[in-house]
Design a protein around this motif. Sequence first.
Motif, PDB file in Angstrom:
ATOM      1  N   ASP A  12       0.741   9.345   0.764  1.00  0.00           N
ATOM      2  CA  ASP A  12       0.330   7.695   0.051  1.00  0.00           C
ATOM      3  C   ASP A  12       1.503   6.937  -0.791  1.00  0.00           C
ATOM      4  N   SER A  13       1.806   8.095  -1.628  1.00  0.00           N
ATOM      5  CA  SER A  13       2.846   7.735  -2.583  1.00  0.00           C
ATOM      6  C   SER A  13       4.360   7.619  -1.849  1.00  0.00           C
ATOM      7  N   ILE A  14       4.273   8.159  -1.075  1.00  0.00           N
ATOM      8  CA  ILE A  14       5.965   7.697  -0.771  1.00  0.00           C
ATOM      9  C   ILE A  14       5.976   6.243  -0.293  1.00  0.00           C
ATOM     10  N   THR A  15       4.870   6.554   1.089  1.00  0.00           N
ATOM     11  CA  THR A  15       4.107   4.475   1.569  1.00  0.00           C
ATOM     12  C   THR A  15       4.230   3.838   0.366  1.00  0.00           C
ATOM     13  N   LEU A  16       3.943   3.559  -0.607  1.00  0.00           N
ATOM     14  CA  LEU A  16       3.774   2.984  -1.992  1.00  0.00           C
ATOM     15  C   LEU A  16       4.780   2.643  -2.419  1.00  0.00           C
ATOM     16  N   ALA A  17       5.954   4.092  -2.791  1.00  0.00           N
ATOM     17  CA  ALA A  17       6.837   3.480  -3.488  1.00  0.00           C
ATOM     18  C   ALA A  17       8.306   3.128  -2.258  1.00  0.00           C
ATOM     19  N   ASN A  18       7.553   3.621  -1.134  1.00  0.00           N
ATOM     20  CA  ASN A  18       8.584   2.835   0.251  1.00  0.00           C
ATOM     21  C   ASN A  18       7.872   1.235  -0.063  1.00  0.00           C
ATOM     22  N   GLN A  19       7.170   0.620  -0.673  1.00  0.00           N
ATOM     23  CA  GLN A  19       6.659  -1.099  -0.376  1.00  0.00           C
ATOM     24  C   GLN A  19       6.841  -1.864  -1.729  1.00  0.00           C
ATOM     25  N   GLY A  20       7.960  -0.591  -3.161  1.00  0.00           N
ATOM     26  CA  GLY A  20       7.712  -1.249  -4.016  1.00  0.00           C
ATOM     27  C   GLY A  20       7.037  -0.690  -4.987  1.00  0.00           C
ATOM     28  N   GLU A  21       5.740  -0.831  -4.422  1.00  0.00           N
ATOM     29  CA  GLU A  21       4.525  -0.112  -5.549  1.00  0.00           C
ATOM     30  C   GLU A  21       4.749   1.347  -6.373  1.00  0.00           C
ATOM     31  N   TYR A  22       5.447   1.190  -7.240  1.00  0.00           N
ATOM     32  CA  TYR A  22       6.305   1.791  -8.074  1.00  0.00           C
ATOM     33  C   TYR A  22       4.680   2.722  -9.088  1.00  0.00           C
ATOM     34  N   ALA A  23       4.267   1.596  -9.742  1.00  0.00           N
ATOM     35  CA  ALA A  23       3.228   2.489 -10.737  1.00  0.00           C
ATOM     36  C   ALA A  23       2.256   2.699  -9.992  1.00  0.00           C
ATOM     37  N   GLU A  24       1.252   2.167  -8.678  1.00  0.00           N
ATOM     38  CA  GLU A  24       0.282   2.976  -8.765  1.00  0.00           C
ATOM     39  C   GLU A  24       0.789   4.566  -7.802  1.00  0.00           C
TER      40      GLU A  24
END
Length: 584
Positions: free
Chosen positions: A459-471
Amino acid sequence: RPTITTFRAMEARDVLVSLAEELERNGSQKEEMAAAQCLLAALSRGHQMEPVREARVRVRLGRLLLRNTQNVLLAKGCFDRAQVLIARKEEESDLRREALSGIASCYHVMGNLKQEKQALRKGAEESGGTNIKKWNTYFKVRLADALNMEGKFGEAMSELETMNDTCEEAKGLDLAAYKLHVALASSDLAWVQEKLGECNALADGMRLDIGSIPTCSVVYFLFMTLLANQRLGNNNQVQTVLEEISSFFPLQDSIWGRGWIPSAWIEESVSLVGIAHRSLCGELRQAIEQAKSSLEKVDAQLRKLGIGPTTKESHLNNMTIWTGRIWLVLQVNLIQAICLAQMTLTELPEAQLSLASLEKIIHRYPVLLLDFKCEVHILSGLLHHSCMGYTEAIDRFQKAQSCVKGVPLLNVVVLLEALSILCEDGENASARVLDLMQTFQRASSEREGQTKALEIIVDSITLANQGEYAEAKSLLQQGLKLAHTKLMNQQITAQILNILASVSAAKDANIPITPILKSASTLSRNLNDQPMQLQTLHLTKQVLEKEENGAGLMDCCALVEKHSLLLKDKVGQVKQQRQGEKAR
């Protein structure tokens, strides 16, 4: 009036029965077969036996046939006839229950669970009186096992709950351990937690009064709590219980007293838990040595049963299937543990050899070890992933999904496939992962421990790929606490640290990530995990480039080249081994 011929027939029959007793006492399969022949001859003599005596002989013959031959129908005929002979003799209730137990065992070997359960229920009903509690316990526990095999965990637990009113053991350790066993089979971790809590409530009393409790009850109880703590990821508690249960080893069969579970099997199963615990704590080489030592002991037990490197499933008789399967499963689990540790240590050619030996064993026992087909696909996928063959890894994980049993393992396979997709780093990686994660059962109660940690990584890699770094960063901090504090899993901790460093740098270029990378580097070096070290070195290289640290950058580039060449060489060896196996 008896004639001389009659007396001679009776004398010959008595001699045959006595000879069978002597042969059976020696215990080898050859002598047990000879004993069965003596009993068959005694029953075929011209003069009939007294009904109770004939029933005893038939029960003994049925047990011998069931243990040593494939003739289940003849064995069942012996038990059925014994039942008829003593149907109205109340004083022979124990013998009748032995015959019922034999009938249930025959149905078990035939795979007829419905009839097996009927026989066990009948035995439990007939054993409900206060003077025959042990028989009631025996039938109830076997009935719970049969229901477990059908996946009817609620019914199995209900059968055990009814023992509260029928036996004193309900207030002791055995029943609590049986209930925990059912909860573990269900894979419902909320249920495991509940039943483990009940066991923990009894544990203090057990330790205070341990001298008056049978050793077999204490060891079985500790074994179940050990497995439950391992499943729940309570690794500090795992270490404590490992030390406690190991103090009872080596177990003597006369003390153990549970014939259906060999004492040596308990010892090696506990060793397997210790091996898994050592691997999580980063003691991988010690784990491999311990697993190889256990594997030698398991191989020796299999040889005693006549199971060697060339034995096939069709060669096994009923008793060997019963006793051999638990050793074969343990053998497979130990090889799996070795293979996983070798992969973590980047001993990829050795891991490929372990995987090949595992595939050969499962090929020889396609029915007995059917459940491991999925796990071989998983291991193969992990090895391809370690060799950076992400496309091949995805293919293996998809094959595993086609034969997986149960939600917990399905969730793990989905997460592993998602990680391989993300490592492929294609343009559509995040979209593909989001589609794949629709099959992931986020609401299931089995999502704890290592599965939860893998979910956080994906989930964290997927969020980072979408630019949602804080989450992504917030999620990784939760994962770090879980992996380091509760699971004590160094490999997952190093992986999360690497991702956290990458996400932190992407979120804010001014955040210092060098301390995070140093921690990840220390863990991956301890594990000799070269892919992880390379990942850390690439991130360190990016930091040094930003800092314009020329000397540090040169050293880092040299290390990257060194580890890349080492990994490339090992991947090449694995490919050669695979080609050789295909050619053979």
